[in-house]
Motif scaffolding. Structure first.
Motif, PDB file in Angstrom:
ATOM      1  N   GLN A  34       3.175   6.223  -5.753  1.00  0.00           N
ATOM      2  CA  GLN A  34       3.163   6.371  -7.219  1.00  0.00           C
ATOM      3  C   GLN A  34       2.462   7.667  -7.625  1.00  0.00           C
ATOM      4  N   THR A  35       3.083   8.400  -8.537  1.00  0.00           N
ATOM      5  CA  THR A  35       2.479   9.676  -8.940  1.00  0.00           C
ATOM      6  C   THR A  35       1.479   9.511 -10.085  1.00  0.00           C
ATOM      7  N   PRO A  81      -5.008   2.946  -1.669  1.00  0.00           N
ATOM      8  CA  PRO A  81      -3.768   2.171  -1.794  1.00  0.00           C
ATOM      9  C   PRO A  81      -3.845   0.791  -1.126  1.00  0.00           C
ATOM     10  N   ILE A  82      -4.569   0.702  -0.011  1.00  0.00           N
ATOM     11  CA  ILE A  82      -4.721  -0.606   0.649  1.00  0.00           C
ATOM     12  C   ILE A  82      -5.450  -1.571  -0.282  1.00  0.00           C
ATOM     13  N   ARG A  83      -6.512  -1.102  -0.899  1.00  0.00           N
ATOM     14  CA  ARG A  83      -7.299  -1.990  -1.767  1.00  0.00           C
ATOM     15  C   ARG A  83      -6.555  -2.277  -3.076  1.00  0.00           C
ATOM     16  N   ALA A 107       0.851  -1.207   0.000  1.00  0.00           N
ATOM     17  CA  ALA A 107       0.000   0.000   0.000  1.00  0.00           C
ATOM     18  C   ALA A 107       0.879   1.246   0.000  1.00  0.00           C
ATOM     19  N   ALA A 108       1.962   1.208   0.779  1.00  0.00           N
ATOM     20  CA  ALA A 108       2.893   2.349   0.814  1.00  0.00           C
ATOM     21  C   ALA A 108       3.518   2.565  -0.568  1.00  0.00           C
ATOM     22  N   ASP A 134      -7.084   0.970   8.517  1.00  0.00           N
ATOM     23  CA  ASP A 134      -6.930   1.534   9.862  1.00  0.00           C
ATOM     24  C   ASP A 134      -5.494   1.336  10.361  1.00  0.00           C
ATOM     25  N   LEU A 135      -4.974   0.122  10.199  1.00  0.00           N
ATOM     26  CA  LEU A 135      -3.597  -0.173  10.605  1.00  0.00           C
ATOM     27  C   LEU A 135      -2.608   0.707   9.848  1.00  0.00           C
ATOM     28  N   TYR A 136      -2.868   0.855   8.556  1.00  0.00           N
ATOM     29  CA  TYR A 136      -1.989   1.667   7.709  1.00  0.00           C
ATOM     30  C   TYR A 136      -1.969   3.117   8.198  1.00  0.00           C
ATOM     31  N   THR A 137      -3.140   3.622   8.567  1.00  0.00           N
ATOM     32  CA  THR A 137      -3.262   5.001   9.072  1.00  0.00           C
ATOM     33  C   THR A 137      -2.499   5.159  10.388  1.00  0.00           C
ATOM     34  N   MET A 138      -2.617   4.159  11.271  1.00  0.00           N
ATOM     35  CA  MET A 138      -1.886   4.195  12.557  1.00  0.00           C
ATOM     36  C   MET A 138      -0.382   4.144  12.327  1.00  0.00           C
TER      37      MET A 138
END
Length: 305
Positions: free
Chosen positions: A37-38, A293-295, A31-32, A145-149
């Protein structure tokens, strides 16, 4: 056949309860990558057909999946059904099998009956991604949620997370519980007695609202008013707000490092006061942004060979 079935299972995302911490971390890392990516569209899934099958209403989740799929260059077919027209498990199965027979490469599915998704995954030969099944799991919501944390705190290990509200009916609470604990975070629940899930008590303690406010992350859940209408579970929205809501006054007392989260859609002035939704410590819109990005990572995983 057993080999093919296990490979298919590794590409599906049915829940986080049985997903390894290594797999969760892979999705967060990818996801990161996608977030960095631009270009708006990177067509790694060109010529792949994905169907979003929503047997339960959702606008945000479906749009988020659709945006992710289109950014990866996939062809997207949307199927939505009012829950009244597809109540029986057989009808859902027939729909999925029909779309599979037409040649889709993967299915994203949201449905109400618990346990049906596992059965469907056994019967079809395409990867399935869970977009929310009953009050069982909502894996991509917990992953975002985890990604945001992680974005905010750098790592999840040792993080204290309070999840407040309707735990009983919440698939978001369950997916977050399983994933956060795998990655070394501490989870506490806070809920009125009528909204507690007793079977989760051995996994995470229930604490008072004041204690819940002393975590690093305070996650408010949507009160599912439609489930409580006439059920005597909640006497009034105002009473819930005073006892369990993120009021302006409670937000004002939070430590400066704490972040406020909510899976949305928000019942403003019930779980969270209007003025707090875009408070400087709130990450609600950031969570929505992170859903794409997560999806993308989840759909990339579903399509890998």
């Amino acid at each position: 056949m057993a080999m093919a079935a296990s490979a298919l299972r590794e590409r599906s995302l049915l829940g986080l309860k049985h997903l390894s911490s290594a797999e969760i971390n892979w999705i967060l890392d990818r996801a990161a990558y996608w977030e960095g990516q631009t270009e708006k569209v990177i067509p790694i899934l060109k010529d792949r057909f994905i169907s979003n099958m929503f047997f339960e209403n959702s606008t945000r989740t479906r749009f988020s999946f659709e945006m992710a799929e289109k950014r990866l260059g996939a062809e997207v077919l949307n199927f939505t059904a009012s829950s009244s027209s597809v109540e029986k498990g057989e009808s859902i199965y027939d729909t999925v099998r029909t779309l599979e027979s037409m040649g889709i490469d993967a299915g994203v599915i949201r449905l109400k009956p618990i346990g049906l998704l596992e059965e469907l995954a056994e019967k079809v030969s395409i990867p399935l991604v869970n977009a929310g099944d009953g009050n069982n799991e909502h894996p991509t919501q917990a992953l975002l949620d985890l990604y945001t944390m992680k974005q905010h705190f750098g790592e999840l290990k040792g993080l204290k997370v309070s999840i407040i509200g309707d735990i009983k009916h919440s698939r978001v609470a369950r997916s977050n519980l399983w994933a956060l604990q795998k990655l070394g975070a501490q989870v506490k629940f806070c809920a009125p007695v009528s909204m507690r899930a007793p079977e989760l008590e051995r996994h995470a303690p229930y604490v008072s609202i004041d204690e819940a406010m002393c975590s690093d992350v305070v996650m408010m859940l949507r009160v599912q008013l439609e489930r409580h209408a006439g059920a005597g579970i909640m006497s009034s929205a105002e009473e819930y707000r005073l006892n369990y809501g993120m009021t302006e006054e409670r937000a004002g007392r939070l430590s400066p490092h704490v972040i406020i989260m909510h899976p949305a859609p928000v019942n403003r002035n019930v779980e969270i006061d209007d003025s707090v939704v875009e408070h400087f410590q709130s990450r609600i819109f950031k969570q929505m942004e992170n859903g794409v990005p997560i999806r993308m990572a989840v759909m990339e995983r579903a399509m890998r060979h």
